[in-house]
Design an enzyme around this catalytic site. Structure first.
Site, mmCIF file in Angstrom:
data_model
loop_
_atom_site.group_PDB
_atom_site.id
_atom_site.type_symbol
_atom_site.label_atom_id
_atom_site.label_comp_id
_atom_site.label_asym_id
_atom_site.label_seq_id
_atom_site.Cartn_x
_atom_site.Cartn_y
_atom_site.Cartn_z
ATOM 1 C CB CYS A 95 -0.893 -0.040 1.232
ATOM 2 S SG CYS A 95 -1.759 1.495 1.587
ATOM 3 C CB CYS A 99 0.266 1.907 4.115
ATOM 4 S SG CYS A 99 -1.416 1.296 3.904
#
Length: 177
Positions: A100, A103
């Protein structure tokens, strides 16, 4: 190739920043643990660090401070219960994934916001691919998701990226400032 260069830089940086006390405790097998792609440079870096005397480890003009870890990786459900649910401090749980992109941006920002609070809040990192059960239990449907837990109860949460000011505000709200 790129990974081995990054791993090499990280390893050299960690070895270089060890204090003189820590370098005396280095195991002699450290170099044998490293992969063959950078074991030679590891040995030479370890040798350079071991040659430093305590008075030469840092120039006098540079302050040498030890920082407390502001975050930890959750190992399993039992670890989550012990370190998050049973924590006396409020805990921000960062549900993330290795793949991600957002993230990877949010994580360091969140750690910085938590570090500003000087021990009044902790941060737990939960990789949803490794701990799917926790993600399902807390209703995580997208990453990054940050859930604030105080006294074992969810008190607030958000999904997605926030800027530094929004993160500071979120953390302050969670600790009750």
């Amino acid at each position: 190739m790129y990974f081995s260069q990054m791993a090499h830089r990280l390893l050299v940086r960690r070895i270089w920043t060890l204090s003189a006390k820590d370098t005396r405790c280095l195991p002699t097998s450290t170099a044998s643990i490293a992969s063959s792609s950078f074991s030679t440079s590891l040995q030479s870096a370890t040798a350079r660090v071991l040659l430093l005397s305590p008075s030469r480890t840092l120039p006098r003009s540079l302050p040498h401070t030890f920082s407390r870890t502001v975050s930890f990786n959750v190992q399993d459900h039992e670890d989550f219960t012990e370190r998050v649910i049973n924590s006396e401090l409020p805990v921000l749980v960062d549900f993330h994934a290795q793949w991600c992109g957002p993230c990877k941006i949010l994580g360091p920002r969140l750690e910085k916001a938590i570090a500003k609070q000087k021990g009044r809040v902790a941060m737990a990192k939960v990789d949803i691919d490794d701990h799917t059960d926790l993600a399902i239990e807390y209703g995580v449907s997208a990453v990054p998701t940050v859930i604030a837990i105080r006294g074992g109860d969810v008190v607030d949460q958000f999904v997605g990226i926030k800027d530094d000011n929004e993160l500071d505000s979120f953390v302050s709200k969670v600790i009750g400032q």
